[in-house]
Motif scaffolding. Structure first.
Motif, short mmCIF file in Angstrom:
data_model
loop_
_atom_site.label_atom_id
_atom_site.label_comp_id
_atom_site.label_asym_id
_atom_site.label_seq_id
_atom_site.Cartn_x
_atom_site.Cartn_y
_atom_site.Cartn_z
N ALA A 90 0.84 -1.21 0.00
CA ALA A 90 0.00 0.00 0.00
C ALA A 90 0.88 1.26 0.00
O ALA A 90 0.55 2.26 -0.61
CB ALA A 90 -0.90 -0.01 1.23
N ARG A 93 3.38 1.23 -4.66
CA ARG A 93 2.85 0.38 -5.74
C ARG A 93 3.98 -0.34 -6.48
O ARG A 93 3.83 -1.47 -6.93
CB ARG A 93 2.08 1.29 -6.68
N SER A 113 -1.97 -7.04 -3.84
CA SER A 113 -2.47 -6.23 -4.96
C SER A 113 -2.10 -4.78 -4.65
O SER A 113 -2.43 -4.27 -3.58
CB SER A 113 -4.00 -6.34 -5.04
N GLY A 115 -3.17 -2.22 -5.70
CA GLY A 115 -4.36 -1.37 -5.55
C GLY A 115 -4.17 -0.03 -6.23
O GLY A 115 -3.09 0.28 -6.73
N GLY A 116 -5.21 0.73 -6.19
CA GLY A 116 -5.12 2.04 -6.84
C GLY A 116 -4.50 3.03 -5.89
O GLY A 116 -4.18 2.71 -4.76
N ASP A 117 -4.32 4.21 -6.36
CA ASP A 117 -3.93 5.27 -5.43
C ASP A 117 -4.64 6.53 -5.90
O ASP A 117 -5.66 6.44 -6.60
CB ASP A 117 -2.41 5.43 -5.36
N ARG A 121 -7.25 3.76 -10.64
CA ARG A 121 -7.39 2.37 -10.16
C ARG A 121 -6.07 1.62 -10.27
O ARG A 121 -5.70 0.84 -9.41
CB ARG A 121 -8.44 1.65 -11.03
N PRO A 123 -4.75 -0.96 -12.20
CA PRO A 123 -4.75 -2.43 -12.13
C PRO A 123 -3.40 -3.01 -12.57
O PRO A 123 -2.56 -2.30 -13.11
CB PRO A 123 -5.85 -2.82 -13.10
N TYR A 140 -5.37 -15.09 -7.27
CA TYR A 140 -5.61 -13.91 -6.45
C TYR A 140 -6.54 -14.30 -5.30
O TYR A 140 -7.65 -14.80 -5.53
CB TYR A 140 -6.26 -12.81 -7.29
N GLY A 143 -6.63 -10.32 -1.33
CA GLY A 143 -5.76 -9.15 -1.47
C GLY A 143 -4.35 -9.48 -1.90
O GLY A 143 -3.53 -8.58 -2.08
#
Ligand code: EPZ
Length: 425
Positions: A90, A93, A113, A115-117, A121, A123, A140, A143
């Protein structure tokens, strides 16, 4: 929480040394996973993203340590804990860049993952699809991506990315260096940081080359050797300081950056009437803020390199508030990267969001100091630039985002005459 307090109005003068590129060094640290030989990286910026990746790699069981000055020594022998926590993912990335090298060298890894920030998104489906084309199995769950390579290793494949992806290209390249057979990567990224990674991998013994426009071919080898590689200058930091010189009507020489990597930015400077002298041989760029003459408004659209970088657009928007007329920015790469405009409006900018990807900026408008907050790394630089030209004092919170990608930014700005200091709030 720390904040910056900035009093605007001081023209910036002098020289500034541009640090090694964040978006190159993180991938080079990952490249060290591909070999059991020692790797040394030089011109490594002192930014928190490097510290985070060092910690992540140390937790896996790798030896990563800073050595004299700006070098990083890496020695990757075993991977007792091939795992990256959700918290680390988190925070940064770019930890997803471990996927390719971990599968290629050790055959397995568990990654969060990313994740977005703030900017979208973001991906990682292109990365996963590329690894699966090379024979990896990726599941997957809760998470995390549980990734493993076949017992006899990854195999070469033809990978065509639906749209240009910088880290997707880099993950595929890294994985392909040790795969059985040849890998062809189409619609590959052209960023200079990708080229610098290719240079480092070649020094390690990889068989890798750009063979056509947006095509990279890699012939897998059994093992790679070490490297001693100097990281190229950070064109994103360079653009920030170039705009700082122009917007404060000062004169600043940037050292340690290749102006050829700033082509699209310098083309916009030409259209706006920003004066500069570029010297690729000396790796310098001198930017002279025009005195009275105002700048011309322009329309800018972001594109993959060699187009105008998406990372360039937020800092540029500050300069556009000082240009004479109506400018537009069209952000084509990320779906939510205009958030900084809201903070600039608080400082007096006249900016209208036409939709989530387009902004219209009317200038010149006098900016005034305000309390503003930073949402992501490049937005942080943007608000600092605005505060440097605003009348009065600004207080900027969320500056941990800036520390992720800019080395000692307030020390460098103070050395150029800026009135900025960091306070504990
Ligand atoms: C890199 O991010 C940079 N980060 C970014 O810089 C930069 O803005 C971006 O490239 C420019 O394209 C690093 O190198 C660490 P992408 P990356 O894959 O590789 C979509 C900064 O400020 N996409 O090129 O993650 C994606 O959503 C950072 O230093 C997919 O749909 O970006 C985006 O719309 C911010 N699926 C577009 O592609 C995927 O699997 C380009 O993203 C991957 C990407």
């Amino acid at each position: 929480m720390q904040k910056f307090v900035i009093t605007g109005g001081a023209p910036l003068h002098g020289e500034v040394r541009i640090a090694g590129a964040k978006n190159a060094v993180l991938k080079m640290m990952a490249a060290a996973i591909l070999t059991d030989a020692p790797v040394t990286l030089r011109n490594v910026p002192r930014i928190s993203d490097v510290a985070i990746l060092r910690e992540v790699m140390s937790d896996i069981g790798f030896d990563v340590r800073r050595s004299n000055g700006d070098a990083l020594d890496l020695h990757v022998q075993e991977a007792p804990w091939p795992f990256v926590s959700l918290e680390a993912g988190a925070k940064m990335r770019a930890s997803f860049i471990l996927l390719g090298p971990m599968l290629a060298r050790f055959g397995r890894v568990i990654l969060p993952s990313p994740g977005g920030d703030r900017i979208g998104r973001r991906p990682v489906d292109f990365h996963v699809a590329a690894m699966e084309r090379m024979g990896a199995t990726i599941a997957y769950r809760n998470g995390y991506y549980f990734a493993s390579a076949p017992s006899d290793g990854l195999r070469g494949a033809h990978i065509e990315f639906p749209t240009v992806t910088v880290m997707g290209t880099e993950n595929a390249m890294l994985a392909a260096t040790l795969a059985r057979g040849t890998t062809v990567i189409d619609n590959a990224a052209l960023e200079p940081e990708v080229d610098d990674l290719i240079t480092m991998l070649t020094a390690m013994g990889a068989r890798i080359a750009r063979t056509a426009e947006r095509r990279i071919e890699v012939e897998g080898v059994d093992r790679l050797g070490g490297a001693d590689h100097r990281v190229l200058g950070d064109r994103l930091e360079a653009e920030t300081f170039a705009i700082a010189a122009a917007i404060t009507r000062g004169a600043v020489t940037l050292q340690g950056v290749n102006p050829e990597h700033l082509g699209a930015f310098l083309e916009v400077c030409d259209r706006m009437g920003v004066s500069y002298e570029a010297d690729a041989g000396a790796a310098t760029l001198r930017v002279i803020g025009t005195g009275g003459a105002s700048l011309r408004a322009v329309d800018v659209r972001t594109d993959p390199y060699p187009g105008f970088a998406t990372d360039f657009q937020a800092p540029l928007s500050v300069l556009l508030t000082q240009a004479d007329g109506v400018s537009t920015i069209h952000e084509t790469i990320f779906e939510d990267r205009l958030d900084h405009t809201r903070e600039l409006v608080k400082m007096g900018a006249r900016i209208e969001l036409l939709d989530e990807r387009r902004a219209r900026i009317t200038g010149p408008t006098a900016l005034f100091g305000a309390e503003v907050g930073i949402a992501d790394l490049r937005a942080g630089a943007t608000l600092i630039l605005a505060a440097l030209t605003a009348s009065g004092t600004s207080v900027i919170s969320g500056i941990e985002h800036v520390d992720r990608g800019y080395e000692q930014i307030e020390a460098k700005l103070v050395a150029l005459g800026a009135r900025i200091n960091r306070i504990e709030a």
